[in-house]
Design an enzyme around this catalytic site. Structure first.
Site, mmCIF file in Angstrom:
data_model
loop_
_atom_site.group_PDB
_atom_site.id
_atom_site.type_symbol
_atom_site.label_atom_id
_atom_site.label_comp_id
_atom_site.label_asym_id
_atom_site.label_seq_id
_atom_site.Cartn_x
_atom_site.Cartn_y
_atom_site.Cartn_z
ATOM 1 N N TYR A 49 0.822 -1.214 0.000
ATOM 2 C CA TYR A 49 0.000 0.000 0.000
ATOM 3 C C TYR A 49 0.853 1.260 0.000
ATOM 4 O O TYR A 49 0.383 2.325 -0.395
ATOM 5 C CB TYR A 49 -0.948 0.025 1.208
ATOM 6 C CG TYR A 49 -2.121 -0.919 1.074
ATOM 7 C CD1 TYR A 49 -2.065 -2.002 0.217
ATOM 8 C CD2 TYR A 49 -3.275 -0.732 1.801
ATOM 9 C CE1 TYR A 49 -3.133 -2.880 0.087
ATOM 10 C CE2 TYR A 49 -4.343 -1.602 1.684
ATOM 11 C CZ TYR A 49 -4.270 -2.675 0.828
ATOM 12 O OH TYR A 49 -5.328 -3.532 0.710
ATOM 13 N N LYS A 106 2.335 -15.470 2.802
ATOM 14 C CA LYS A 106 2.301 -16.200 1.525
ATOM 15 C C LYS A 106 3.749 -16.559 1.218
ATOM 16 O O LYS A 106 4.300 -16.194 0.167
ATOM 17 C CB LYS A 106 1.656 -15.303 0.455
ATOM 18 C CG LYS A 106 1.404 -15.972 -0.879
ATOM 19 C CD LYS A 106 0.336 -17.046 -0.865
ATOM 20 C CE LYS A 106 0.243 -17.732 -2.208
ATOM 21 N NZ LYS A 106 -0.635 -18.934 -2.172
ATOM 22 N N ASP A 132 -4.180 -17.883 1.571
ATOM 23 C CA ASP A 132 -5.326 -18.508 0.894
ATOM 24 C C ASP A 132 -6.014 -19.505 1.823
ATOM 25 O O ASP A 132 -7.246 -19.543 1.928
ATOM 26 C CB ASP A 132 -4.912 -19.153 -0.443
ATOM 27 C CG ASP A 132 -3.632 -19.979 -0.367
ATOM 28 O OD1 ASP A 132 -2.983 -19.994 0.698
ATOM 29 O OD2 ASP A 132 -3.279 -20.609 -1.379
ATOM 30 N N ASP A 183 -6.255 -6.226 5.254
ATOM 31 C CA ASP A 183 -7.386 -5.481 4.701
ATOM 32 C C ASP A 183 -8.457 -6.466 4.237
ATOM 33 O O ASP A 183 -9.641 -6.339 4.568
ATOM 34 C CB ASP A 183 -6.872 -4.635 3.522
ATOM 35 C CG ASP A 183 -7.936 -3.720 2.947
ATOM 36 O OD1 ASP A 183 -8.920 -3.439 3.643
ATOM 37 O OD2 ASP A 183 -7.761 -3.281 1.787
ATOM 38 N N ASP A 187 -12.251 -7.749 6.352
ATOM 39 C CA ASP A 187 -13.609 -7.656 5.800
ATOM 40 C C ASP A 187 -14.286 -9.017 5.853
ATOM 41 O O ASP A 187 -15.481 -9.130 6.165
ATOM 42 C CB ASP A 187 -13.586 -7.185 4.333
ATOM 43 C CG ASP A 187 -13.726 -5.672 4.199
ATOM 44 O OD1 ASP A 187 -13.281 -4.961 5.124
ATOM 45 O OD2 ASP A 187 -14.263 -5.214 3.171
#
Ligand code: IPM
Ligand code: MG
Length: 362
Positions: A138, A192, A224, A248, A252
């Site tokens: 980001y 990851k 994942d 992020d 959610d």
């Protein structure tokens, strides 16, 4: 206690107004706080041309804590990137050094039926996502969209840079380990590492930091798999720690397990517990101005502010108990409404919380 209030865009002003009423009631009950309001996001762009104008920067830097509604809306989406409301949010997080984002996902038993998952899957959910907030892809440079010759012809080419230093990783891991220590002593670090070097370093540093917290059980999941486990068996999680982008996305997802993202507060802290407090949800332009948004995530964010920045655990609990009480009494905004409960708007939900706080019957 100096609190900077930034209502922002969309439903922001409506929901922040209810949290401010809660803070004022507490002030009347001896909580010493001073509130000052400023502009952030699209409203700031409209007024000053900047999403995080100087006047707001001054307010935010002088305050002990910031309470934010939400920023953004379709009318600002075609502006140059530097002027978009989201830049204001990223800017304030970065300028104040708010690297530790805490997003608790708790299932209130009364809302089990409001989740899209089966009640038995979400039963007992009480987890905390710790998201690194000022690094990762980001903020990484270089970034951009430019025209380059690719496959023998000029075409648009876009790129971002993912990076983390070990110091950045270690400090967020320490926040997460410390949080786990105060809870069920289980920390799951998400990366990851099978593909990305950045997250290989993340895993290595997590393992090294674990030596400082022998009483906390550390596990690792690839992102994942973590996304899958969150919907398969979410109550296996106590504290989950991860980088900015994965955090992020996963926060959610975790929010939805609880029935509505309209319930979830968050805290973004610097190294000295100065913090910015905001609901996890966005500005919901589709329902803005209609008085139907759920103010509970913002009210619960105010509770987190009292807990983390001002060490007022009792006042924080009072707010959280008041929220539990209004849910138990059947009050529901549209996002958590189910037949048999009482559907109310933003203001009436705020009224109910105030009544529960002061013990006054409506
Ligand atoms: C969040 C939001 C922000 C983020 C956006 C609005 C920039 O999605 O707080 O999760 O990506 O951090
Ligand atoms: Mg988000």
């Amino acid at each position: 206690m100096k609190i900077c209030i930034l209502p922002g865009d969309g439903i922001g002003p409506e929901i922040v107004a209810e949290a401010v009423r809660v803070l004022r009631v507490l002030r009347a009950l001896q909580l010493d706080c001073e509130l000052e309001e400023g502009l952030l996001g699209g409203c700031a762009v409209d007024a000053t041309g900047e999403p995080y104008p100087e006047a707001t920067q001054r307010l935010a830097q002088q305050a002990d804590a910031v309470l934010l509604g939400a920023v953004g809306g379709p009318q600002w989406d075609s502006l140059p990137r530097a002027q978009r409301p989201e830049r204001g949010l990223l800017g304030i997080r970065q300028q104040l050094g708010l690297f530790a984002n805490l997003r608790p996902a708790i299932l209130y038993p009364e809302l089990a039926g409001a989740s899209t998952l089966k009640p038995e899957v979400v039963a007992g959910l009480d987890m905390l996502i710790v998201r690194e907030l000022t690094g990762d892809i980001y903020f990484g440079q270089p970034r951009g969209i430019e025209t380059r010759v690719v496959d023998g012809r000029p075409q648009r080419f876009a790129f971002n840079t993912m990076h983390y230093s070990e110091d950045e990783i270690r400090r967020i891991l320490r926040v997460a380990f410390a949080a786990a220590r105060k809870r069920r002593r289980k920390l799951c670090s998400v990366d990851k590492m099978n593909v990305l070097e950045t997250t290989q370093l993340w895993r290595d540093v997590a393992n090294e930091t674990a030596a400082e917290y022998p009483d906390v059980e550390l596990s690792h999941l690839l992102v994942d798999n973590a996304a899958m486990q969150l919907v398969r068996n979410p109550s296996q999680f106590d504290v989950l720690v991860t980088g900015n982008m994965f955090g992020d996305i996963l926060s959610d997802e975790a929010a939805m397990l609880t029935g509505s993202i309209g319930m979830l507060p968050s805290a973004s802290l610097d190294a000295n517990n100065k913090g910015l407090y905001e609901p996890c949800h966005g500005s919901a332009p589709d329902i803005a101005g209609r008085g139907v948004a759920n103010p509970l995530a913002t009210i619960l964010s105010a509770a987190m502010m009292l807990r983390y920045t001002f060490a007022q655990e009792d006042a924080a609990r009072r707010i959280e108990d008041a929220v539990r009480k209004v849910l138990a009494d059947g009050y529901r905004t549209a996002d958590i409404y189910q037949p048999g409960t009482r559907k109310v708007g933003t203001r009436a939900m705020g009224d109910a919380v105030l009544a529960a706080l002061t013990g006054v019957k409506e």
